[in-house]
Scaffold this motif. Structure first.
Motif, PDB file in Angstrom:
ATOM      1  N   SER A 124      58.977  -8.289 -27.523  1.00 24.05           N
ATOM      2  CA  SER A 124      58.448  -9.258 -28.489  1.00 24.05           C
ATOM      3  C   SER A 124      57.000  -8.970 -28.845  1.00 24.05           C
ATOM      4  CB  SER A 124      58.559 -10.672 -27.914  1.00 24.05           C
ATOM      5  OG  SER A 124      57.933 -10.725 -26.628  1.00 24.05           O
ATOM      6  N   SER A 125      56.275  -8.324 -27.944  1.00 21.07           N
ATOM      7  CA  SER A 125      54.877  -7.989 -28.166  1.00 21.07           C
ATOM      8  C   SER A 125      54.525  -6.808 -27.282  1.00 21.07           C
ATOM      9  CB  SER A 125      53.961  -9.184 -27.864  1.00 21.07           C
ATOM     10  OG  SER A 125      54.089  -9.580 -26.505  1.00 21.07           O
ATOM     11  N   ALA A 126      53.403  -6.192 -27.591  1.00 21.96           N
ATOM     12  CA  ALA A 126      52.888  -5.089 -26.789  1.00 21.96           C
ATOM     13  C   ALA A 126      51.562  -5.522 -26.188  1.00 21.96           C
ATOM     14  CB  ALA A 126      52.690  -3.841 -27.646  1.00 21.96           C
ATOM     15  N   LEU A 127      51.383  -5.291 -24.900  1.00 17.79           N
ATOM     16  CA  LEU A 127      50.185  -5.685 -24.184  1.00 17.79           C
ATOM     17  C   LEU A 127      49.478  -4.460 -23.627  1.00 17.79           C
ATOM     18  CD1 LEU A 127      51.659  -8.616 -22.052  1.00 17.79           C
ATOM     19  CD2 LEU A 127      50.416  -8.814 -24.217  1.00 17.79           C
ATOM     20  N   VAL A 128      48.171  -4.541 -23.547  1.00 14.64           N
ATOM     21  CA  VAL A 128      47.378  -3.505 -22.909  1.00 14.64           C
ATOM     22  C   VAL A 128      46.070  -4.162 -22.478  1.00 14.64           C
ATOM     23  CG1 VAL A 128      46.205  -2.712 -25.015  1.00 14.64           C
ATOM     24  CG2 VAL A 128      46.564  -1.109 -23.125  1.00 14.64           C
ATOM     25  N   TYR A 129      45.393  -3.590 -21.510  1.00 15.80           N
ATOM     26  CA  TYR A 129      44.102  -4.149 -21.124  1.00 15.80           C
ATOM     27  C   TYR A 129      43.181  -3.026 -20.687  1.00 15.80           C
ATOM     28  CZ  TYR A 129      45.363  -3.608 -16.170  1.00 15.80           C
ATOM     29  OH  TYR A 129      45.714  -3.102 -14.950  1.00 15.80           O
ATOM     30  N   THR A 130      41.877  -3.283 -20.782  1.00 17.12           N
ATOM     31  CA  THR A 130      40.875  -2.292 -20.446  1.00 17.12           C
ATOM     32  C   THR A 130      39.587  -3.008 -20.069  1.00 17.12           C
ATOM     33  OG1 THR A 130      39.696  -0.323 -21.256  1.00 17.12           O
ATOM     34  CG2 THR A 130      40.075  -2.096 -22.834  1.00 17.12           C
ATOM     35  N   LEU A 131      38.737  -2.337 -19.326  1.00 17.42           N
ATOM     36  CA  LEU A 131      37.426  -2.903 -19.039  1.00 17.42           C
ATOM     37  C   LEU A 131      36.708  -3.224 -20.347  1.00 17.42           C
ATOM     38  CD1 LEU A 131      36.163  -0.659 -16.109  1.00 17.42           C
ATOM     39  CD2 LEU A 131      36.367  -3.158 -16.041  1.00 17.42           C
ATOM     40  N   SER A 132      36.106  -4.388 -20.432  1.00 18.79           N
ATOM     41  CA  SER A 132      35.396  -4.769 -21.649  1.00 18.79           C
ATOM     42  C   SER A 132      34.249  -3.810 -21.942  1.00 18.79           C
ATOM     43  CB  SER A 132      34.871  -6.194 -21.523  1.00 18.79           C
ATOM     44  OG  SER A 132      35.931  -7.114 -21.361  1.00 18.79           O
TER      45      SER A 132
END
Length: 288
Positions: free
Chosen positions: A253-261
Motif C-alpha cells: 500500500s505504501s513504501a517506507l524508508v528511513y535515514t539519519l536526518s
C-alpha cells in the motif's frame, strides 16, 4: 497473565516474521518491519534467531525485538498492546536489566514506536532522546512514473554484481555473494526483491532491496546503495522509483524508508523520488 521472554529457535522464525507482517499499518508510527529481520538474515538463520527476543502472553506474540548490533535493540509490539501498561512494565524491566539478556550494561540504544507507553517509562528513568532519524513514505495507490534507468530483478546469477555494488556504496560493508544467497533463502525474502540498476553501457551502478509485508500493508526499502564511482547522476532517485514500483506490483500500500536526518543527501534523494518526509523519530539511550 504472565508474559514470557525468550530467544526464538530457528524453527520459530517464520512465526515471528508472520507476526511482524501482520503488525504493519499505514500511517502508524515507525516500527520494526519484517524487512529489517530479512536484511539481518544475511548473517544466517541461526544468528538471526540469536539476535531476536520475543515476548508472549498466553502463547501469543505481543512484542518482538531485534538486537541490531551489540548495543542496539529495535523493538515493537502488536498494535493492540502498544499502550498496555502490564506489557510496558515488563518490557521496561527486561530492557533495563542486563542480566535478562536483552541489552548489556553500559551505553545502549532502544528503538521503540513513538506511541508506545514504554517511551514514557524510559524518559522517567533518565533515558534521553538520541539523534533524529527521518522516516519517509510514498503512497502506492496511484500508477507509477517510469524510473528512467535500466534495472533487473536480481537472481542467483546477478548476486555477485549486486554484492559488489553494495560494497562499493558502503565503505564498511562486508556483503558477499554468499550473504546474498543466505538472505534470499530466509523466510522474509519470500516477499522481497533485489533490484540492480545499470548505466547506458550496462555497468551496474546502484542496488536496492525491497521487502513487502503482504498486500495492503506498507513495504520497506532496506538498503539502497549507489556505487561510489557513479554518484550524483540521478541513479539513487531512479532506482528508488523502481523500488517503489516493485513494491506496488507486490501489493504494498505504501513504501517506507528511513535515514539519519543529518544525511541530508539521502533525505533529498528519497524526496525527489516522491517520498514524503514524516515527523522525525528518535531512539532512546541509556548513558554509559
Amino acid at each position: 497473565m504472565s508474559i514470557v521472554l525468550s530467544a526464538p529457535a530457528v524453527a520459530e522464525l517464520p512465526e515471528v516474521v508472520d507476526a511482524l507482517r501482520g503488525w504493519q499499518r499505514d500511517r502508524a508510527p515507525w516500527q520494526l518491519h519484517p524487512g529489517d529481520v530479512g536484511w539481518f538474515w544475511r548473517a544466517g538463520a541461526a544468528r538471526t534467531a540469536e539476535a531476536l527476543r520475543t515476548w508472549r502472553r498466553a502463547g501469543r506474540l505481543v512484542a518482538v525485538g531485534l538486537q541490531d548490533g551489540p548495543t542496539l535493540l529495535r523493538l515493537t509490539t502488536s498494535p493492540d498492546t502498544r499502550r498496555d501498561d502490564g506489557l510496558a512494565q515488563r518490557l521496561f524491566a527486561d530492557v533495563t536489566s542486563p542480566h535478562r539478556g536483552v541489552l548489556p550494561a553500559g551505553r545502549v540504544n532502544l528503538e521503540v514506536p513513538a506511541d508506545a507507553l514504554l517511551h514514557g517509562l524510559l524518559a522517567d528513568a533518565g533515558w534521553p532522546l538520541d539523534e533524529p532519524w527521518t522516516p519517509l513514505r510514498r503512497d502506492l495507490s496511484a500508477p507509477m512514473e517510469a524510473p528512467g534507468v535500466r534495472f533487473e530483478i536480481v537472481g542467483p546469477s546477478q548476486a555477485t554484481a549486486r554484492a559488489a555494488v553494495q560494497r562499493a556504496a558502503f565503505t564498511a560493508s562486508t556483503f558477499t555473494t554468499d550473504a546474498w544467497h543466505t538472505m534470499a533463502a530466509g523466510a522474509p525474502y519470500a516477499d522481497a526483491r533485489c533490484l540492480l540498476a545499470a548505466d547506458p553501457h550496462g555497468t551496474p551502478v546502484a542496488a536496492i532491496t525491497v521487502w513487502s509485508a503482504g498486500p495492503g500493508r506498507p513495504g520497506l526499502i532496506e538498503p539502497l546503495g549507489v556505487h561510489r564511482d557513479h554518484r550524483h547522476q540521478g541513479y539513487g532517485r531512479a532506482i528508488t522509483v523502481a523500488a517503489a514500483a516493485t513494491l506496488r506490483s507486490l501489493g504494498s500500500s505504501s513504501a517506507l524508508v528511513y535515514t539519519l536526518s543529518s544525511n541530508t543527501g539521502a533525505v533529498a534523494t528519497y524526496r525527489s523520488a516522491g517520498f514524503e518526509a514524516l515527523p522525525e523519530i528518535h531512539d532512546r539511550y541509556r548513558p554509559a
